[in-house]
Design a protein around this motif. Structure first.
Motif, PDB file in Angstrom:
ATOM      1  N   ASP A 107       0.827  -1.208   0.000  1.00 43.63           N
ATOM      2  CA  ASP A 107       0.000   0.000   0.000  1.00 43.63           C
ATOM      3  C   ASP A 107       0.864   1.262   0.000  1.00 43.63           C
ATOM      4  OD1 ASP A 107       0.981  -0.193   2.558  1.00 43.63           O
ATOM      5  OD2 ASP A 107      -0.964  -0.082   3.547  1.00 43.63           O
ATOM      6  N   LYS A 108       2.153   1.059  -0.239  1.00 43.55           N
ATOM      7  CA  LYS A 108       3.099   2.176  -0.289  1.00 43.55           C
ATOM      8  C   LYS A 108       2.768   3.069  -1.497  1.00 43.55           C
ATOM      9  CE  LYS A 108       7.958   2.293  -1.182  1.00 43.55           C
ATOM     10  NZ  LYS A 108       9.196   1.541  -1.150  1.00 43.55           N
ATOM     11  N   PRO A 109       2.728   4.390  -1.326  1.00 42.63           N
ATOM     12  CA  PRO A 109       2.436   5.270  -2.465  1.00 42.63           C
ATOM     13  C   PRO A 109       3.540   5.173  -3.523  1.00 42.63           C
ATOM     14  CG  PRO A 109       2.674   6.540  -0.419  1.00 42.63           C
ATOM     15  CD  PRO A 109       2.948   5.120  -0.096  1.00 42.63           C
ATOM     16  N   LEU A 110       3.120   5.200  -4.783  1.00 44.69           N
ATOM     17  CA  LEU A 110       4.075   5.093  -5.884  1.00 44.69           C
ATOM     18  C   LEU A 110       4.625   6.469  -6.266  1.00 44.69           C
ATOM     19  CD1 LEU A 110       2.186   2.561  -8.175  1.00 44.69           C
ATOM     20  CD2 LEU A 110       3.836   2.103  -6.361  1.00 44.69           C
ATOM     21  N   GLN A 111       5.824   6.468  -6.796  1.00 40.08           N
ATOM     22  CA  GLN A 111       6.439   7.714  -7.257  1.00 40.08           C
ATOM     23  C   GLN A 111       5.915   8.069  -8.641  1.00 40.08           C
ATOM     24  OE1 GLN A 111      10.673   7.121  -7.240  1.00 40.08           O
ATOM     25  NE2 GLN A 111      10.871   7.787  -5.130  1.00 40.08           N
ATOM     26  N   LYS A 112       5.743   9.370  -8.853  1.00 42.69           N
ATOM     27  CA  LYS A 112       5.367   9.870 -10.177  1.00 42.69           C
ATOM     28  C   LYS A 112       6.630  10.358 -10.867  1.00 42.69           C
ATOM     29  CE  LYS A 112       2.242  13.111  -9.596  1.00 42.69           C
ATOM     30  NZ  LYS A 112       1.106  14.033  -9.752  1.00 42.69           N
ATOM     31  N   SER A 113       6.672  10.101 -12.158  1.00 42.70           N
ATOM     32  CA  SER A 113       7.815  10.562 -12.953  1.00 42.70           C
ATOM     33  C   SER A 113       7.271  11.233 -14.208  1.00 42.70           C
ATOM     34  CB  SER A 113       8.691   9.359 -13.309  1.00 42.70           C
ATOM     35  OG  SER A 113       9.743   9.739 -14.150  1.00 42.70           O
ATOM     36  N   TYR A 114       7.853  12.377 -14.545  1.00 39.49           N
ATOM     37  CA  TYR A 114       7.400  13.099 -15.740  1.00 39.49           C
ATOM     38  C   TYR A 114       8.037  12.476 -16.971  1.00 39.49           C
ATOM     39  CZ  TYR A 114       6.129  16.936 -18.821  1.00 39.49           C
ATOM     40  OH  TYR A 114       5.600  17.674 -19.840  1.00 39.49           O
ATOM     41  N   ASP A 115       7.205  11.895 -17.819  1.00 38.98           N
ATOM     42  CA  ASP A 115       7.675  11.227 -19.036  1.00 38.98           C
ATOM     43  C   ASP A 115       6.570  11.280 -20.087  1.00 38.98           C
ATOM     44  OD1 ASP A 115       8.928   9.714 -20.951  1.00 38.98           O
ATOM     45  OD2 ASP A 115       9.028   7.878 -19.751  1.00 38.98           O
ATOM     46  N   PRO A 116       6.348  12.466 -20.667  1.00 35.69           N
ATOM     47  CA  PRO A 116       5.220  12.623 -21.602  1.00 35.69           C
ATOM     48  C   PRO A 116       5.349  11.767 -22.862  1.00 35.69           C
ATOM     49  CG  PRO A 116       6.589  14.597 -21.587  1.00 35.69           C
ATOM     50  CD  PRO A 116       7.110  13.695 -20.511  1.00 35.69           C
ATOM     51  N   SER A 117       6.545  11.301 -23.201  1.00 33.47           N
ATOM     52  CA  SER A 117       6.713  10.475 -24.398  1.00 33.47           C
ATOM     53  C   SER A 117       6.335   9.011 -24.156  1.00 33.47           C
ATOM     54  CB  SER A 117       8.159  10.551 -24.898  1.00 33.47           C
ATOM     55  OG  SER A 117       9.032  10.010 -23.928  1.00 33.47           O
ATOM     56  N   ASN A 118       6.135   8.636 -22.895  1.00 38.09           N
ATOM     57  CA  ASN A 118       5.768   7.257 -22.573  1.00 38.09           C
ATOM     58  C   ASN A 118       4.309   7.020 -22.950  1.00 38.09           C
ATOM     59  OD1 ASN A 118       4.922   4.858 -21.080  1.00 38.09           O
ATOM     60  ND2 ASN A 118       6.840   5.072 -19.967  1.00 38.09           N
ATOM     61  N   PRO A 119       4.026   5.926 -23.656  1.00 38.98           N
ATOM     62  CA  PRO A 119       2.634   5.656 -24.052  1.00 38.98           C
ATOM     63  C   PRO A 119       1.689   5.459 -22.860  1.00 38.98           C
ATOM     64  CG  PRO A 119       4.150   4.045 -25.028  1.00 38.98           C
ATOM     65  CD  PRO A 119       4.949   4.944 -24.180  1.00 38.98           C
ATOM     66  N   SER A 120       2.231   5.138 -21.705  1.00 40.23           N
ATOM     67  CA  SER A 120       1.398   4.939 -20.509  1.00 40.23           C
ATOM     68  C   SER A 120       1.159   6.221 -19.735  1.00 40.23           C
ATOM     69  CB  SER A 120       2.063   3.927 -19.569  1.00 40.23           C
ATOM     70  OG  SER A 120       2.161   2.669 -20.183  1.00 40.23           O
ATOM     71  N   ALA A 121       1.762   7.320 -20.171  1.00 37.09           N
ATOM     72  CA  ALA A 121       1.649   8.588 -19.438  1.00 37.09           C
ATOM     73  C   ALA A 121       0.199   9.057 -19.396  1.00 37.09           C
ATOM     74  CB  ALA A 121       2.532   9.649 -20.078  1.00 37.09           C
ATOM     75  N   ASN A 122      -0.146   9.694 -18.278  1.00 35.67           N
ATOM     76  CA  ASN A 122      -1.495  10.243 -18.159  1.00 35.67           C
ATOM     77  C   ASN A 122      -1.576  11.570 -18.917  1.00 35.67           C
ATOM     78  OD1 ASN A 122      -0.298  12.143 -16.449  1.00 35.67           O
ATOM     79  ND2 ASN A 122      -1.094  11.217 -14.584  1.00 35.67           N
ATOM     80  N   ALA A 123      -2.705  12.250 -18.828  1.00 38.19           N
ATOM     81  CA  ALA A 123      -2.931  13.490 -19.583  1.00 38.19           C
ATOM     82  C   ALA A 123      -1.926  14.580 -19.210  1.00 38.19           C
ATOM     83  CB  ALA A 123      -4.355  13.986 -19.348  1.00 38.19           C
ATOM     84  N   GLU A 124      -1.391  14.543 -18.001  1.00 33.43           N
ATOM     85  CA  GLU A 124      -0.419  15.545 -17.562  1.00 33.43           C
ATOM     86  C   GLU A 124       1.015  15.155 -17.900  1.00 33.43           C
ATOM     87  OE1 GLU A 124      -1.691  15.003 -13.702  1.00 33.43           O
ATOM     88  OE2 GLU A 124      -3.551  16.112 -14.011  1.00 33.43           O
ATOM     89  N   GLY A 125       1.211  13.971 -18.495  1.00 31.95           N
ATOM     90  CA  GLY A 125       2.549  13.528 -18.891  1.00 31.95           C
ATOM     91  C   GLY A 125       3.288  12.724 -17.829  1.00 31.95           C
ATOM     92  N   TYR A 126       2.606  12.336 -16.769  1.00 38.56           N
ATOM     93  CA  TYR A 126       3.244  11.582 -15.691  1.00 38.56           C
ATOM     94  C   TYR A 126       2.964  10.088 -15.805  1.00 38.56           C
ATOM     95  CZ  TYR A 126       4.342  15.890 -13.206  1.00 38.56           C
ATOM     96  OH  TYR A 126       4.857  17.116 -12.851  1.00 38.56           O
TER      97      TYR A 126
END
Length: 144
Positions: A79-98
């Motif tokens: 249940d540990k919170p996951l780290q966000k990483s800015y990677d807008p080129s990743n196909p899995s990125a959300n709308a904000e590029g994370y």
């Protein structure tokens, strides 16, 4: 049930639990580079939960019930919170590029794998020693 049978049952329960733990670790390592667009969609490290064998096992008579031993009662996700990483080129990125990066720590998982493997190996040695004692007992009884 003789004492030697109980030793075999206890060692076998340990081997079964360690086998589940090893499979869980293998799954964690296979997903160690996993990323996702949301925290829920990203793989969370899993851990086996052990408990002492206390409850009767269905199908076994009272004299066959193991005394002692261990079993895996659940495999739970971290249940540990996951780290966000800015990677807008990743196909899995959300709308904000994370992307969210899994919480699998490969060094920790490898350490856990070594520990589980050694515990499994110790249970095998216990079973082999017990088997040897049983064989010696049979040989003594047959020689009389």
């Amino acid at each position: 049930m003789t004492s030697l049978d109980k030793i075999l049952t206890t060692a076998a329960s340990g081997m079964s639990a360690e086998s589940i733990k090893l499979n869980t670790i293998a799954s964690n390592l296979a997903n160690s580079n996993n990323v996702g667009g949301t925290e829920d969609a990203t793989y969370h490290a899993k851990h086996a939960i052990y408990s002492e064998v206390k409850d009767p096992i269905m199908g076994l008579s009272e004299s066959e019930q193991p005394i002692g031993g261990v079993r895996v009662t659940d495999v739970v996700a971290s249940d540990k919170p996951l780290q966000k990483s800015y990677d807008p080129s990743n196909p899995s990125a959300n709308a904000e590029g994370y992307v969210y990066v899994t919480d699998v720590n490969t060094v920790e998982q490898m350490t856990n794998m070594i520990e589980a493997s050694r515990s499994y190996q110790a249970d095998v040695e216990i079973m082999n020693s017990t088997k040897g004692l049983i064989m010696q007992t049979i040989n003594v009884l047959n020689s009389k």
